[in-house]
Design a protein around this motif. Structure first.
Motif, short mmCIF file in Angstrom:
data_model
loop_
_atom_site.label_atom_id
_atom_site.label_comp_id
_atom_site.label_asym_id
_atom_site.label_seq_id
_atom_site.Cartn_x
_atom_site.Cartn_y
_atom_site.Cartn_z
N SER A 118 0.84 -1.20 0.00
CA SER A 118 0.00 0.00 0.00
C SER A 118 0.87 1.24 0.00
O SER A 118 2.05 1.20 0.40
CB SER A 118 -0.92 0.02 1.22
N LEU A 119 0.29 2.37 -0.47
CA LEU A 119 0.92 3.69 -0.42
C LEU A 119 -0.10 4.64 0.22
O LEU A 119 -1.27 4.67 -0.16
CB LEU A 119 1.29 4.18 -1.82
N THR A 120 0.38 5.41 1.19
CA THR A 120 -0.51 6.31 1.92
C THR A 120 0.13 7.68 2.02
O THR A 120 1.30 7.81 2.41
CB THR A 120 -0.77 5.76 3.34
N TRP A 121 -0.64 8.69 1.65
CA TRP A 121 -0.21 10.09 1.77
C TRP A 121 -0.78 10.62 3.09
O TRP A 121 -2.00 10.69 3.27
CB TRP A 121 -0.72 10.87 0.56
N ILE A 122 0.11 11.00 4.02
CA ILE A 122 -0.27 11.46 5.37
C ILE A 122 0.23 12.88 5.53
O ILE A 122 1.42 13.16 5.27
CB ILE A 122 0.32 10.54 6.45
N ASP A 123 -0.65 13.78 5.97
CA ASP A 123 -0.21 15.16 6.17
C ASP A 123 0.50 15.30 7.51
O ASP A 123 0.67 14.33 8.25
CB ASP A 123 -1.40 16.11 6.05
N ASP A 124 0.91 16.53 7.84
CA ASP A 124 1.68 16.75 9.07
C ASP A 124 0.84 16.57 10.33
O ASP A 124 1.37 16.52 11.44
CB ASP A 124 2.32 18.15 9.06
N GLY A 125 -0.48 16.45 10.23
CA GLY A 125 -1.34 16.22 11.39
C GLY A 125 -1.75 14.77 11.52
O GLY A 125 -2.71 14.45 12.21
N ALA A 127 -3.24 12.92 9.40
CA ALA A 127 -4.50 12.64 8.71
C ALA A 127 -4.18 12.08 7.33
O ALA A 127 -3.27 12.54 6.64
CB ALA A 127 -5.36 13.89 8.60
N ILE A 128 -4.93 11.06 6.90
CA ILE A 128 -4.70 10.42 5.61
C ILE A 128 -5.33 11.29 4.52
O ILE A 128 -6.56 11.52 4.52
CB ILE A 128 -5.29 9.01 5.59
N VAL A 129 -4.49 11.75 3.58
CA VAL A 129 -4.98 12.56 2.47
C VAL A 129 -5.46 11.65 1.35
O VAL A 129 -6.55 11.85 0.78
CB VAL A 129 -3.87 13.52 1.98
#
Length: 822
Positions: A118-125, A127-129
């Motif tokens: 899997s690939l997951t984009w996570i912001d600095d808080g 939270a999954i974008v």
């Protein structure tokens, strides 16, 4: 002329050396074939061993080369994937991609990389974008955009990537929620403001082995990825070879090799185990054939040698037997006397002469009355002699008095048996005489001691009774038993039945100082373990402590002895002490909760404030008509969750403070620790102290009162937090650690609780009095907390202790340890 006198001497020396040489030749002729066979077997064994060692060395070198080659392939594959993912991360950081464009790019990367899960984009808080997963990943394990990850899920990799702004590999500590073993790669994302989140790539370790390891390596070896604790994360593992669960000594370490996987680090190891191992030395058929032939030859030679020696040994044994019998006869302490059929003494041994004082010449040939007969006993002894000559003497022997030559008398016992010659014809009577003066004296003393012992038992303040098993006969009963229960066995049987129902097995160390077997012959006691119980007898209005033991009675029967002691006063005192201890425990819990009241109020304020905010927000959006049913349902669920959290806090406080009778039950250690930590964490956060814990998996349940054990844990961890706060440690060193493991202590299987703080420790004079009642190191302390902790632990058959931790000579903390037997 001078050589003539020396001729016999020279001839004797020559004969001596000739005999020695002949004996040496005989021994050499026997030992030489055996020695040659042994040397041949040793040479064959050494050759086979050398060939086997060379083969194992070649296999080991091949194994190392293949594992290092596989490790390089895994490293190159990870670096290639890392480069592709870094380009994707730079695209996201440069604002060239948003959530809608991320999905197709991520799916393209996943399609090209079958080992990526899997690939997951996570912001600095956190939270999954956006997120993308491989087709084979179950839906329940896929991450959803908009989800908020908890700090515990990504804390180690997320924080390290944010600090280093470099790619970071993380191996999760455990496979949660049924996920396969994964390897996480965190790649930093940046924008104009700096850190903008991470790109999380999850590698399937099974897929990494399947696609990165060459087929020629996986065909020859069982490949597996291990963590730092040597636990298999993915791959295959070969079981041990033999029935004992261990490799053979000469193959151990030659069929297995492991190397660390770079650039991952973090203890990830690549291990290979050979599917096939060369046969051991002892499995070589040639070795066993040579060994069998050598043993057969050696056995044949030894058999011939033994046959030659047997004839020489027979003569030596005959001479030794004659010498032995003569030495035994002269050294034995039993007097031997032989009579012919007419009653004439024909033989006496030295022991008989030494016992009577008469010499052999003075006794042999005499007839009755014999010199060693006392004058007063001659008539009785003459009658016994007639019975002896007539063959009517009892096999139990005859006790008589014997007169020494100096006129003194001693007691003796005479045992008579027929004297038969080599033809089987009786030629007389052999008598064995032993001195029993000392045994008679001891028997009289034992009789007097038994009489004194009976007198003591009659005067005891305890009821003592003895009855045989399966019978209503009362073998013994002292005065107090007859006073309480009468002269029959009904009271004895009642005590035995009720004691067997209520009693618990005890060791001898648990008994009182009054020994229930004092004065009894210990060599005749039965081996069964005794019982001890306490019961109330309504007819007597007394509490009795019942102790029973099985013993062999004087007539050989198995009997049971029961000792009943009046413990009514002690029971009343124990009940009063238990009541006072319960009140002290309740007071201690109230004091603890009083000290934690402000922290509890602060903890309750958080869910109540959250409930108020949720309700206000829903009312505002309802009035403006800007809320949907889904948003309203989500807000109500969060409100209910906060209300449930506040209710759980209040219930835990009420259960902890509530006064109740001790109620022991089988408790799960993990649940007990979690419930105690819920209350302690409030105080720890107020004092800015970090709580860490480790509870060993699969701990067995323990039979305790959970409220009391929670009270001990809360008191010790609260004291630890106060010690850290008082020591004014910097924020990074303000820690309290709880460690719960299974251990063997003092020969018992226990669950051990250890609370370690980073405070300033305790002075030596305080350690000596730490658990005393009303002793406290706090100005406002009452001195009952640690004393109650010790009482609670000891009431559960455990122990508690404290010790300082030192860094060189400076104290850097304190550790409290207590354990509860399983």
């Amino acid at each position: 002329m001078s050589s003539v006198p020396n001729s016999p001497f020279l001839l004797a020396k020559a004969n001596h050396w000739r005999e020695r040489l002949a004996r040496f030749n005989d021994r050499f002729s026997v030992l030489a074939p055996i020695l040659s066979v042994a040397l041949f077997l040793l040479a064959i064994t050494a050759a086979l061993w050398y060939l086997h060692s060379e083969e194992l060395a070649r296999e080991r070198d091949s194994l190392k080369r293949n594992v290092e080659y596989a490790q390089q392939r895994v490293r190159l594959r990870l670096l290639e994937r890392q480069e592709v993912l870094m380009r994707l991360a730079r695209t996201i950081s440069n604002d060239d991609s948003d959530a809608s464009l991320f999905q197709p790019r991520a799916e393209s990367v996943l399609a090209q990389s079958p080992d990526l899960a899997s690939l997951t984009w996570i912001d600095d808080g956190r939270a999954i974008v956006a997120a993308a997963a491989a087709p084979l990943l179950p839906n329940s394990l896929q991450r959803r955009p908009g989800e908020q990850l908890s700090p515990g899920d990504t804390e180690s990799g997320f924080a390290l990537t944010r600090d280093l702004m470099q790619p970071v590999y993380v191996q999760p500590a455990a496979n949660a929620l049924g996920r396969d073993a994964m390897l996480e790669l965190y790649l930093p994302l940046s924008d104009s403001n700096g850190f903008a989140g991470v790109l999380l790539a999850e590698f399937s370790l099974d897929g990494l082995i399947r696609h990165a390891i060459p087929n020629e390596v996986s065909a020859r070896y069982a490949i597996a990825l291990l963590d730092a604790n040597q636990q298999v994360l993915a791959g295959q593992s070969i079981p041990e070879r033999n029935s004992a669960g261990q490799l053979l000594p000469w193959t151990n370490g030659l069929e297995e090799y492991q190397v660390p996987v770079s650039p991952v680090g973090n203890g990830l190891l690549l291990r290979a185990q050979a599917w096939r191992v060369s046969p051991g030395l002892l499995g070589n058929m040639l070795f066993w054939l040579v060994a069998a032939l050598s043993l057969l030859a050696a056995w044949t030679l030894i058999a011939n040698w033994r046959h030659l020696r047997r004839r020489q040994q027979a003569q030596a044994l005959l001479q030794a037997e004659i010498t032995f019998r003569q030495a035994m006869e002269n050294s034995m302490a039993t007097g031997m006397r032989a009579l012919d059929l007419q009653g004439r003494i024909i033989y006496v041994n030295p022991a008989f002469c030494q016992m009577t004082g008469w010499s052999e010449s003075e006794l042999v040939g005499t007839t009755a009355p014999f010199p060693y007969w006392p004058d007063d006993d001659r008539a009785d002894l003459n009658l016994y002699l007639q019975d002896e000559l007539g063959g009517n003497a009892t096999h139990m022997g005859h006790q008589m008095r014997v007169k020494r030559k100096d006129g003194t008398l001693f007691d003796a016992r005479l045992y008579v048996t027929p004297l038969v010659d080599t033809t089987g014809k009786q030629s007389g009577w052999m008598a064995a005489m032993t001195d029993i003066t000392e045994p008679n004296r001891i028997r009289r003393q034992l009789s007097a001691a038994q009489e004194r012992f009976t007198t003591v038992l009659q005067a005891l303040d305890a009821s003592v009774s003895v009855a045989p098993l399966g019978s209503t006969e009362l073998l013994f009963a002292n005065r107090l038993y007859r006073q309480w229960f009468g002269d029959d066995t009904r009271g004895h049987l009642t005590l035995v039945e009720r004691g067997a129902t209520l009693g618990t097995q005890y060791s001898d160390d648990s008994l009182d100082t009054v020994d229930g077997f004092a004065g009894l012959p210990t060599d005749s006691l039965a081996d069964s373990v005794g019982d001890q119980a306490e019961l109330y007898v309504p007819n007597l209005d007394k509490w009795l402590e019942i102790r029973s033991r099985y013993l062999n009675w004087v007539d050989g029967r198995i009997a049971q002895m029961v000792i009943a002691t009046d413990i009514t006063a002690r029971k009343h005192a124990e009940d009063l002490a238990a009541s006072q201890a319960e009140r002290a425990q309740t007071a201690s819990r109230l004091i603890t909760m009083g000290e934690m009241a402000s922290s509890v109020a602060h903890e309750l304020n958080q869910p109540l404030t959250a409930i108020s905010n949720y309700c206000s927000g829903m009312l505002s959006r309802i009035e403006s008509g800007q809320i949907s049913t889904e948003d309203l349902q989500t807000a109500l669920q969060k409100t209910a969750k906060q209300a449930q959290r506040a209710g759980q806090i209040i219930q835990r406080i009420r259960a902890f403070v509530k006064r109740s009778e001790p109620n022991r039950s089988w408790c799960n250690v993990h649940e007990l620790v979690e419930e105690a930590l819920e209350l302690v964490e409030i105080e720890a956060r107020r004092r800015r102290v970090q709580l860490t814990r480790y509870v060993q998996p699969h701990l067995p349940p323990i039979h305790v009162d959970p409220i009391l054990i929670e009270q001990v844990l809360i008191n010790l961890m609260k004291n630890a937090a106060e010690s850290v706060d008082a020591a004014a440690r910097p924020l990074g060193k303000r820690k309290v650690d709880l460690n719960v493991t299974r251990a063997s202590i003092e020969g018992q299987d226990c669950v051990r609780f250890q609370i370690t703080d980073t405070g300033s420790g305790l002075p030596p004079e305080v350690l000596e009095r730490l658990f005393e009642a009303f002793f406290s190191t706090k100005q406002e302390g009452m001195g009952i907390g640690l004393n109650l902790c010790r009482s609670i632990v000891e009431s559960h058959h455990g122990r508690i202790q404290a010790q300082n931790l030192y860094n060189d000579s400076l104290p850097e903390g304190c550790r409290f340890t207590f354990w509860i037997p399983i």
